[in-house]
Design a protein around this motif. Structure first.
Motif, PDB file in Angstrom:
ATOM      1  N   GLN A 104       0.856  -1.187   0.000  1.00  0.00           N
ATOM      2  CA  GLN A 104       0.000   0.000   0.000  1.00  0.00           C
ATOM      3  C   GLN A 104       0.893   1.238   0.000  1.00  0.00           C
ATOM      4  O   GLN A 104       1.656   1.461   0.938  1.00  0.00           O
ATOM      5  CB  GLN A 104      -0.893  -0.030   1.246  1.00  0.00           C
ATOM      6  CG  GLN A 104      -1.924   1.062   1.337  1.00  0.00           C
ATOM      7  CD  GLN A 104      -2.723   0.914   2.625  1.00  0.00           C
ATOM      8  OE1 GLN A 104      -2.302   1.356   3.695  1.00  0.00           O
ATOM      9  NE2 GLN A 104      -3.886   0.289   2.530  1.00  0.00           N
ATOM     10  N   GLU A 105       0.794   2.028  -1.074  1.00  0.00           N
ATOM     11  CA  GLU A 105       1.592   3.254  -1.157  1.00  0.00           C
ATOM     12  C   GLU A 105       0.749   4.451  -0.781  1.00  0.00           C
ATOM     13  O   GLU A 105      -0.399   4.588  -1.216  1.00  0.00           O
ATOM     14  CB  GLU A 105       2.166   3.414  -2.569  1.00  0.00           C
ATOM     15  CG  GLU A 105       3.158   2.310  -2.937  1.00  0.00           C
ATOM     16  CD  GLU A 105       3.914   2.584  -4.221  1.00  0.00           C
ATOM     17  OE1 GLU A 105       4.564   3.648  -4.312  1.00  0.00           O
ATOM     18  OE2 GLU A 105       3.843   1.728  -5.123  1.00  0.00           O
ATOM     19  N   ASP A 106       1.317   5.329   0.035  1.00  0.00           N
ATOM     20  CA  ASP A 106       0.603   6.500   0.528  1.00  0.00           C
ATOM     21  C   ASP A 106       1.574   7.672   0.607  1.00  0.00           C
ATOM     22  O   ASP A 106       2.262   7.864   1.620  1.00  0.00           O
ATOM     23  CB  ASP A 106       0.000   6.200   1.908  1.00  0.00           C
ATOM     24  CG  ASP A 106      -0.834   7.351   2.443  1.00  0.00           C
ATOM     25  OD1 ASP A 106      -1.123   8.284   1.667  1.00  0.00           O
ATOM     26  OD2 ASP A 106      -1.200   7.324   3.631  1.00  0.00           O
TER      27      ASP A 106
END
Length: 330
Positions: A104-106
């Motif tokens: 998950q990229e944020d």
């Protein structure tokens, strides 16, 4: 798991109890251990040690990259950490992971999220610890030096005994977080790996695809699910728990069963039928107990299902079976 159990005073038979794993298989590299059997051993270990903090960390740190064979070589030969992560997640079914894992990229951060929601509650803590320790050991190997994340997010509360977590003394740990995750800077994913070799990675990945295909065709996927349902140590698992034990998402489990023209509900119904007949041979189990073990809300629902399967009530079926057995012995 057995080694750690023995070191903590848990004898081997107690570790393997109910798993169907023969003690001789522990020294047999060719032995095949099913996910439900691994789950049973983990439950035995956690129960026998009182769910000791750090138990999973100790087990996970002992699983070297070479254990994963050709998948391990594919990870090692990947050009970048991002591509290694993609390969690992693509062939997650070839690993020992019991939790769901996704990237998950944020913004500037990236999280490798460990979803424990599908793991039976008694062993969630253990498997989250085990997977985190194993992932860090893998990262240390493929990066070529100790890998230091930005922080660890853990859903469970801070344990009273925190000494086992001193192995992460260089990493901030956020206990009671909304998710379990290994968090690092997104830029780290573009890091080149020291043993990158595109050709080796492609060859190994091809072998990984063949392994997955062989695993499915050796027995048929529905057969594997049916076996899992028949051997599950505590009742009948819901679809999420079964998918986790098979290292799949629920969506993939549904799709694979649909390809074989069946469904999870249909397999559960068949497994309940078979296990009900088996349990009725145990005169010490009442209908209420059998209904509960098979996951029915009450005995009435179980009786209706059993009548649909056999045309008789559980009581009548048991009486007839006992009578037939007595005649056969006579």
């Amino acid at each position: 798991m057995v080694d750690v159990g023995v070191e903590r005073g848990v004898v081997v038979p107690a570790c393997l109890d109910g798993s169907g794993v023969d003690e001789n298989a522990l020294a047999d590299d060719a032995a095949h251990v099913r996910a439900w059997q691994e789950l049973t051993v983990a439950q035995n270990l956690v129960r026998a040690t009182g769910d000791a903090p750090g138990l999973g960390l100790e087990v996970g740190s002992r699983i070297p990259l070479r254990t994963y064979s050709v998948l391990g070589f594919a990870l090692l030969a990947s050009p970048t950490l991002r591509e290694a992560a993609a390969v690992g997640l693509r062939y997650l079914e070839l690993t020992f992971a019991m939790v769901g894992i996704h990237l998950q990229e944020d913004g500037n951060e990236v999280r490798l999220v460990l979803d424990d929601g599908l793991v039976p509650p008694p062993v969630r803590h253990f498997f989250v610890e085990r997977e985190i320790a194993n992932i860090r050991a893998i990262l240390d190997t493929i990066v070529g030096r100790p890998f230091t994340p930005l922080r660890l997010d853990l859903r469970f509360p801070r344990p009273e005994e925190s000494a086992p977590y001193e192995v992460f003394d260089d990493v901030p740990i956020a206990f009671g977080a909304p998710r379990n995750a290994i968090v690092t800077l997104a830029a780290v994913l573009e890091q080149s790996l020291p043993q990158a070799d595109q050709h080796t990675m492609q060859v190994c990945e091809r072998e990984c695809r063949l392994l997955l295909a062989r695993r499915t065709t050796d027995t048929g996927f529905a057969v594997r699910v049916r076996e899992l349902l028949m051997q599950w140590p505590d009742g009948i698992p819901d679809m999420g728990a079964a998918a986790a034990a098979l290292h799949l998402s629920t969506r993939t489990l549904h799709r694979r069963l649909a390809v074989e023209d069946t469904s999870y509900r249909r397999l559960v119904d068949a497994a309940r039928h078979a296990r009900a007949v088996e349990m009725l041979s145990d005169l010490g189990l009442g209908v209420d107990q059998i209904a509960a073990r098979l996951g029915y809300a009450d005995a009435a629902a179980f009786i209706r299902a059993f009548r649909r399967w056999t045309g008789a009530t559980p009581g009548a079926y048991r009486t007839r079976s006992v009578r037939n057995l007595s005649r056969a012995r006579a």
